[in-house]
Motif scaffolding. Structure first.
Motif, PDB file in Angstrom:
ATOM      1  N   PHE A 155       0.839  -1.372  -0.080  1.00  0.00           N
ATOM      2  CA  PHE A 155       0.138   0.031   0.029  1.00  0.00           C
ATOM      3  C   PHE A 155       0.905   1.159   0.075  1.00  0.00           C
ATOM      4  CE2 PHE A 155      -2.717  -3.297   2.007  1.00  0.00           C
ATOM      5  CZ  PHE A 155      -3.918  -3.135   1.272  1.00  0.00           C
ATOM      6  N   TRP A 156       0.319   2.352  -0.657  1.00  0.00           N
ATOM      7  CA  TRP A 156       0.909   3.713  -0.545  1.00  0.00           C
ATOM      8  C   TRP A 156       0.010   4.555   0.090  1.00  0.00           C
ATOM      9  CZ3 TRP A 156       3.005   4.630  -6.323  1.00  0.00           C
ATOM     10  CH2 TRP A 156       3.970   3.681  -6.697  1.00  0.00           C
ATOM     11  N   GLN A 215      -5.717  15.904   2.831  1.00  0.00           N
ATOM     12  CA  GLN A 215      -6.323  14.900   2.653  1.00  0.00           C
ATOM     13  C   GLN A 215      -5.751  13.691   2.289  1.00  0.00           C
ATOM     14  OE1 GLN A 215     -10.217  14.167   2.141  1.00  0.00           O
ATOM     15  NE2 GLN A 215      -9.190  12.488   2.320  1.00  0.00           N
ATOM     16  N   ALA A 216      -5.806  12.510   3.299  1.00  0.00           N
ATOM     17  CA  ALA A 216      -4.729  11.330   2.919  1.00  0.00           C
ATOM     18  C   ALA A 216      -5.599  10.513   2.206  1.00  0.00           C
ATOM     19  CB  ALA A 216      -4.716  10.800   4.231  1.00  0.00           C
ATOM     20  N   VAL A 217      -4.968   9.589   1.466  1.00  0.00           N
ATOM     21  CA  VAL A 217      -5.511   8.508   0.392  1.00  0.00           C
ATOM     22  C   VAL A 217      -4.666   7.215   0.461  1.00  0.00           C
ATOM     23  CG1 VAL A 217      -6.094   7.960  -1.663  1.00  0.00           C
ATOM     24  CG2 VAL A 217      -6.457  10.423  -1.072  1.00  0.00           C
ATOM     25  N   LEU A 218      -5.192   6.309   0.682  1.00  0.00           N
ATOM     26  CA  LEU A 218      -4.569   4.965   0.848  1.00  0.00           C
ATOM     27  C   LEU A 218      -4.591   4.433  -0.769  1.00  0.00           C
ATOM     28  CD1 LEU A 218      -3.233   2.828   2.558  1.00  0.00           C
ATOM     29  CD2 LEU A 218      -5.513   1.681   2.588  1.00  0.00           C
ATOM     30  N   LEU A 219      -3.548   4.025  -1.442  1.00  0.00           N
ATOM     31  CA  LEU A 219      -3.594   3.578  -2.908  1.00  0.00           C
ATOM     32  C   LEU A 219      -2.979   2.183  -2.577  1.00  0.00           C
ATOM     33  CD1 LEU A 219      -2.642   6.659  -3.165  1.00  0.00           C
ATOM     34  CD2 LEU A 219      -2.351   5.985  -5.421  1.00  0.00           C
ATOM     35  N   GLN A 220      -3.731   1.051  -3.435  1.00  0.00           N
ATOM     36  CA  GLN A 220      -3.131  -0.348  -3.330  1.00  0.00           C
ATOM     37  C   GLN A 220      -2.840  -0.472  -4.866  1.00  0.00           C
ATOM     38  OE1 GLN A 220      -6.039  -3.441  -2.267  1.00  0.00           O
ATOM     39  NE2 GLN A 220      -4.412  -4.813  -1.977  1.00  0.00           N
ATOM     40  N   PRO A 221      -1.494  -0.389  -5.019  1.00  0.00           N
ATOM     41  CA  PRO A 221      -1.099  -0.532  -6.559  1.00  0.00           C
ATOM     42  C   PRO A 221      -1.466  -2.021  -7.076  1.00  0.00           C
ATOM     43  CG  PRO A 221       0.840   0.364  -5.346  1.00  0.00           C
ATOM     44  CD  PRO A 221      -0.349  -0.208  -4.042  1.00  0.00           C
ATOM     45  N   LYS A 222      -1.845  -1.978  -8.319  1.00  0.00           N
ATOM     46  CA  LYS A 222      -2.072  -3.350  -9.173  1.00  0.00           C
ATOM     47  C   LYS A 222      -0.570  -3.626  -9.326  1.00  0.00           C
ATOM     48  CE  LYS A 222      -6.432  -3.111  -8.713  1.00  0.00           C
ATOM     49  NZ  LYS A 222      -7.288  -2.776  -9.695  1.00  0.00           N
ATOM     50  N   LYS A 223      -0.638  -5.182  -9.683  1.00  0.00           N
ATOM     51  CA  LYS A 223       0.447  -5.817  -9.921  1.00  0.00           C
ATOM     52  C   LYS A 223       1.241  -5.155 -11.215  1.00  0.00           C
ATOM     53  CE  LYS A 223       2.364 -10.535 -10.129  1.00  0.00           C
ATOM     54  NZ  LYS A 223       2.062 -11.965  -9.950  1.00  0.00           N
ATOM     55  N   SER A 224       2.497  -4.876 -11.153  1.00  0.00           N
ATOM     56  CA  SER A 224       3.364  -4.628 -12.237  1.00  0.00           C
ATOM     57  C   SER A 224       2.910  -2.988 -12.568  1.00  0.00           C
ATOM     58  CB  SER A 224       3.145  -5.565 -13.551  1.00  0.00           C
ATOM     59  OG  SER A 224       3.635  -6.787 -13.065  1.00  0.00           O
ATOM     60  N   HIS A 246       4.993   3.940   2.965  1.00  0.00           N
ATOM     61  CA  HIS A 246       4.801   2.642   2.168  1.00  0.00           C
ATOM     62  C   HIS A 246       4.312   1.697   3.398  1.00  0.00           C
ATOM     63  CE1 HIS A 246       6.506  -1.231   0.496  1.00  0.00           C
ATOM     64  NE2 HIS A 246       5.705  -0.747  -0.438  1.00  0.00           N
ATOM     65  N   ILE A 247       3.652   0.647   2.924  1.00  0.00           N
ATOM     66  CA  ILE A 247       3.118  -0.270   3.947  1.00  0.00           C
ATOM     67  C   ILE A 247       3.267  -1.626   3.217  1.00  0.00           C
ATOM     68  CG2 ILE A 247       1.110  -1.065   5.466  1.00  0.00           C
ATOM     69  CD1 ILE A 247      -0.170   1.556   5.573  1.00  0.00           C
ATOM     70  N   ASP A 248       3.848  -2.501   3.746  1.00  0.00           N
ATOM     71  CA  ASP A 248       4.256  -3.782   2.832  1.00  0.00           C
ATOM     72  C   ASP A 248       3.370  -4.897   4.020  1.00  0.00           C
ATOM     73  OD1 ASP A 248       4.820  -5.971   1.739  1.00  0.00           O
ATOM     74  OD2 ASP A 248       6.944  -5.583   1.688  1.00  0.00           O
ATOM     75  N   LEU A 249       2.517  -5.431   3.606  1.00  0.00           N
ATOM     76  CA  LEU A 249       2.038  -6.700   4.523  1.00  0.00           C
ATOM     77  C   LEU A 249       2.651  -8.037   4.210  1.00  0.00           C
ATOM     78  CD1 LEU A 249      -1.907  -5.642   4.342  1.00  0.00           C
ATOM     79  CD2 LEU A 249       0.232  -4.809   5.803  1.00  0.00           C
ATOM     80  N   SER A 250       3.697  -8.137   3.472  1.00  0.00           N
ATOM     81  CA  SER A 250       4.613  -9.459   3.080  1.00  0.00           C
ATOM     82  C   SER A 250       5.146  -9.764   4.534  1.00  0.00           C
ATOM     83  CB  SER A 250       5.318  -9.169   1.923  1.00  0.00           C
ATOM     84  OG  SER A 250       4.516  -8.936   1.048  1.00  0.00           O
ATOM     85  N   LEU A 251       4.758 -10.099   5.461  1.00  0.00           N
ATOM     86  CA  LEU A 251       5.582 -10.186   6.971  1.00  0.00           C
ATOM     87  C   LEU A 251       6.062 -11.230   7.062  1.00  0.00           C
ATOM     88  CD1 LEU A 251       2.407  -8.935   8.924  1.00  0.00           C
ATOM     89  CD2 LEU A 251       4.164  -7.501   8.103  1.00  0.00           C
ATOM     90  N   LEU A 252       6.031 -12.370   6.145  1.00  0.00           N
ATOM     91  CA  LEU A 252       6.652 -13.845   6.097  1.00  0.00           C
ATOM     92  C   LEU A 252       7.650 -13.921   5.050  1.00  0.00           C
ATOM     93  CD1 LEU A 252       3.789 -15.937   7.525  1.00  0.00           C
ATOM     94  CD2 LEU A 252       5.750 -15.180   8.879  1.00  0.00           C
TER      95      LEU A 252
END
Length: 390
Positions: free
Chosen positions: A4-5, A326-335, A383-389
């Protein structure tokens, strides 16, 4: 993607229109999924205090991310044979809506439906107090994590060491689970039972020759107790006075006498230790896994609140007072991350011409800014990265 951005732009009319343009372009080009990220108005205090908080929040952000990754790995370590079910145990409390409070939801859903927890982190308190509350909460979780996992890991290591003893070959492994009292002549002044390791191809030779390897070997006293890939463990009973002679002759025939003396008390102690460790591990497993699930959720929620705090502080420092962004959360699409970054740079170029230019030209330095240019953009970005493992 589990990336997420989290961005923000000023809340005036011109920039709200820029945000709309961003939403239109990213939607039409299928670059990202965007949602508003609502952050409450905090008591700002002085700009000097915000500069200090910015630095503190950066460190707290890194600490929180490290902590939840360690907790996620601890869940993997504890679950062992059920590693395929790890992800379903890495969840967050559902949110603040009454119907969701008792639910556990996946981390992506929590981030995209984020709501500030006013009960846990009151926005009416000074901002420094809110940050202090989060920091103390995470520090306590880390202290408890170290204590609980250290106890469990010590237990697990001791158990693995015991189990490893029974997994070696016949030359090195423990024999307490193989031999029994009946296999030995015990408490005899004259006789003794030896254990001999015989290669598999030599079984026939052993049976034909063991009685004649030395004098005073008891006839028909050999018995196969166990086998591994290389050979078998045989007993043989003989007079004590010929032990040394028997060992020499056995070695000449490639039979290995294993030094072993049957000790019933030691075997009983070893078996009881294995039983106790298995029992203790089973007793600790459930409570530890429950604690990890509950506190992983708490730490993860705290981490996303830290992200919100960072956006707030950086937005005020970047865009000034009164607070209006104004804050916005973006979830980039793959590639699509490269193209998405180009769109954002184009839409918000007017916010900081030097920063926008430096993204394309790494040689341009931003006066007074100590960050790597690649981490700095015309808009506030985290940046928020949920790939924790991973």
């Amino acid at each position: 993607m589990s990336e997420f951005w989290l961005i923000s732009a000023p809340g005036d009319k011109e920039n709200l229109q820029a945000l709309e343009r961003m939403n239109t372009v990213t939607s039409k080009s299928n670059l990202s999924y965007n949602t508003k990220f609502v952050i409450p108005d905090f008591k700002v205090g002085t700009l000097d205090s915000l500069v200090g908080l910015s630095d503190e929040l950066g460190k707290l952000d890194a600490f929180a991310e490290s902590l939840i990754k360690r907790m996620a790995q601890s869940v993997v370590d504890v679950m062992e044979d059920a590693k395929g079910k790890v992800q379903e145990n890495l969840l967050a409390n559902g949110g603040l809506k009454d119907k969701m409070k008792c639910l556990k939801i996946d981390l992506t859903s929590f981030v995209t439906h984020f709501e500030w927890d006013m009960a846990k982190y009151p926005a009416k308190q000074p901002l420094v107090s809110v940050v202090d509350t989060v920091a103390k909460q995470l520090a306590q979780i880390e202290t408890d994590l170290k204590s609980r996992t250290a106890s469990y890991n010590t237990l697990k290591t001791n158990l693995e060491n015991l189990e490893r003893k029974s997994m070696g070959n016949l030359f090195t492994r423990t024999l307490s689970d193989i031999v029994s009292k009946e296999d030995f002549v015990l408490d005899s002044e004259y006789l003794i039972t030896l254990l001999v390791i015989v290669p598999k191809p030599s079984y026939t030779q052993w049976q034909k020759t063991y009685e004649s390897l030395s004098d005073m070997v008891v006839p028909r006293s050999t018995k196969l107790l166990a086998e591994d890939n290389e050979g078998g463990l045989f007993t043989v009973t003989l007079f004590r006075k010929v032990i040394d002679d028997f060992k020499i002759k056995a070695k000449e025939n490639k039979f290995t006498v294993r030094e072993y003396y049957y000790d019933e008390k030691e075997i009983k102690r070893e078996r009881e230790e294995m039983t106790r460790l298995l029992s203790d591990k089973k007793q600790q497993y459930g409570p530890l896994l429950r604690w990890l699930k509950v506190n992983f959720s708490e730490a993860f929620i705290a981490w996303i609140h830290i992200k919100a705090l960072r956006v707030f502080v950086e937005s005020v420092l970047r865009y000034g007072l009164p607070v209006n962004f104004q804050a916005v959360l973006l979830q980039p699409k793959k590639s699509s991350t490269k193209r998405l970054r180009e769109v954002l740079n184009s839409v918000f170029r007017h916010l900081d011409q030097v920063a926008a230019a430096s993204i394309l030209d790494a040689s341009v330095e931003i006066p007074g800014l100590q960050l790597n240019n690649q981490d700095y953009f015309p808009y506030v970005y985290f940046h928020i990265d949920l790939s924790l493992l991973d």
